[in-house]
Design an enzyme around this catalytic site. Sequence first.
Site, short mmCIF file in Angstrom:
data_model
loop_
_atom_site.label_atom_id
_atom_site.label_comp_id
_atom_site.label_asym_id
_atom_site.label_seq_id
_atom_site.Cartn_x
_atom_site.Cartn_y
_atom_site.Cartn_z
N ALA A 138 0.82 -1.21 0.00
CA ALA A 138 0.00 0.00 0.00
C ALA A 138 0.86 1.27 0.00
O ALA A 138 0.60 2.21 0.75
CB ALA A 138 -0.95 -0.02 1.20
N ARG A 225 13.57 -25.01 -2.61
CA ARG A 225 14.79 -24.86 -3.42
C ARG A 225 15.23 -23.41 -3.53
O ARG A 225 16.25 -23.12 -4.14
CB ARG A 225 14.57 -25.45 -4.82
CG ARG A 225 14.69 -26.96 -4.86
CD ARG A 225 14.65 -27.47 -6.29
NE ARG A 225 13.35 -27.26 -6.92
CZ ARG A 225 12.32 -28.13 -6.83
NH1 ARG A 225 12.47 -29.24 -6.15
NH2 ARG A 225 11.19 -27.85 -7.42
N ASP A 246 -3.50 -10.75 12.89
CA ASP A 246 -4.89 -10.30 12.88
C ASP A 246 -5.80 -11.39 12.32
O ASP A 246 -6.99 -11.14 12.08
CB ASP A 246 -5.04 -9.01 12.06
CG ASP A 246 -4.60 -9.20 10.61
OD1 ASP A 246 -4.04 -10.25 10.28
OD2 ASP A 246 -4.81 -8.26 9.81
N HIS A 249 -3.45 -11.48 7.80
CA HIS A 249 -2.14 -11.32 7.15
C HIS A 249 -1.37 -12.62 7.07
O HIS A 249 -0.65 -12.87 6.10
CB HIS A 249 -1.30 -10.28 7.90
CG HIS A 249 -1.59 -8.86 7.53
ND1 HIS A 249 -2.75 -8.24 7.87
CD2 HIS A 249 -0.86 -7.94 6.86
CE1 HIS A 249 -2.72 -6.98 7.41
NE2 HIS A 249 -1.58 -6.79 6.80
N ASP A 271 0.73 -2.76 12.35
CA ASP A 271 0.64 -2.20 10.99
C ASP A 271 -0.74 -1.57 10.80
O ASP A 271 -1.30 -1.57 9.70
CB ASP A 271 0.92 -3.26 9.92
CG ASP A 271 1.25 -2.66 8.55
OD1 ASP A 271 1.54 -1.45 8.49
OD2 ASP A 271 1.18 -3.38 7.55
N ALA A 306 -4.05 -3.49 2.76
CA ALA A 306 -3.51 -2.15 3.01
C ALA A 306 -3.44 -1.91 4.52
O ALA A 306 -4.30 -1.25 5.09
CB ALA A 306 -4.38 -1.09 2.34
N GLY A 307 -2.44 -2.50 5.15
CA GLY A 307 -2.35 -2.38 6.60
C GLY A 307 -3.46 -3.18 7.25
O GLY A 307 -4.18 -3.95 6.60
ZN LIG Z 1 3.28 -0.40 7.41
#
Ligand SMILES: [Zn+2]
Length: 388
Positions: A138, A225, A246, A249, A271, A306-307
């Site tokens: 983001a 590998r 959360d 993620h 984040d 986005a966060g």
């Molecule tokens: Zn960040």
Amino acid sequence: MSTLLRNASLLDADGRREGWVLIDGDRIAAIGLAGVDAPPPAATVLDLHGRTVTPGFIDLHGHGGGGAAFDNGAEEIAAALAVHRAHGTTRSVISLVANPLDDVEASLSTVAELAASDPTVVGAHLEGPFLAIGRRGAHAPEFLHEPDAETIGRLLAAGAGRISQITIAPELPGALEAVRRFAAAGVVVAIGHTEADEHVARAAFDAGATLVTHVFNTMPGIHHRDPGPIAAAFDDERVTLELVVDGVHVHPSVVQMVFRAAPHRVALVTDAMAAAGGADGHYRLGSLNVDVRGGIAHLAGTSTIAGSTLTQDAALRTAVVVAAVDEAAAVEALTRTPARVLGRDSEWGSLAAGYAADLVVLDADWRVERVWAAGRALPVDPAEQTFR
Ligand SMILES: [Zn+2]
């Protein structure tokens, strides 16, 4: 003014024990064990009836909360910090996304001023501009570029010694020299938003990088590998891994794996963007539009995360209840480990005499009931907080 918290269940990185805590000013004056050490007299005595007390949480990586963004000046920083303090975060690094250099310099000056007056502000984290375009997440691509001496000099000057962290993609031309320069200036250097392979990651750690920004997110994964930067980080005792727990993620099974692969080297970060502690809807992250639905933030019209909308108490609950991480290890990842990353683990992150009076009282469901930050008792309703 002293405050005694009695009948407490004390939980920090060393484990759980029953006892009491005496706060005096901005320090923990004494700690005692139930049945061993008699509680001392104090001006205020609170009976916690067995509730859990942990050190205050330390967030190495966040962008805002409660509708406010850290990139938007002192008022919004203060508003967002009040939301996170209500969720147990007593020391925050202020993350700044990639933006025009003049804007970033202004934000750095603001954070430097705040850090000098507000003990809950640790310093700034520059997430950019030296990130990989292909792993930008983001961050607006037009503000990303290769490290150059002039930009580094301007950022360090504007930060006035209060840049605590920077995220760099170490494969960029000039990046290893940038790692050395920031590390020499006392900045914690993280690798992240990167295409680096294992060898480039190892070179960055040898140059002084000690952190991985939200491990697994915005970087190559582990392939048997082609082990990539994550395996290199697991293998290097000097390196701590930021983890966003959360439930979105990183899968809970992988959260477990990270705690096993890198004991004492995991830092739970939020984040968090502006929607943390707020409602679903439309938000801004730097110059980009973000939609939040069901608490999940995406760049508008895309599936790019986005966060997060995470607070650190929620990260603790998810780690312990969903990912089955040991409670002391989870608390360590919110307290002693981030303190060590910042070089402040003799002051922050432990329940021991002489440490900062940063304390969180949690109920049996890991929900925050009370918070002390630098000795100040804070209302858990952020609207009632006036910290400075
Ligand atoms: Zn960040």
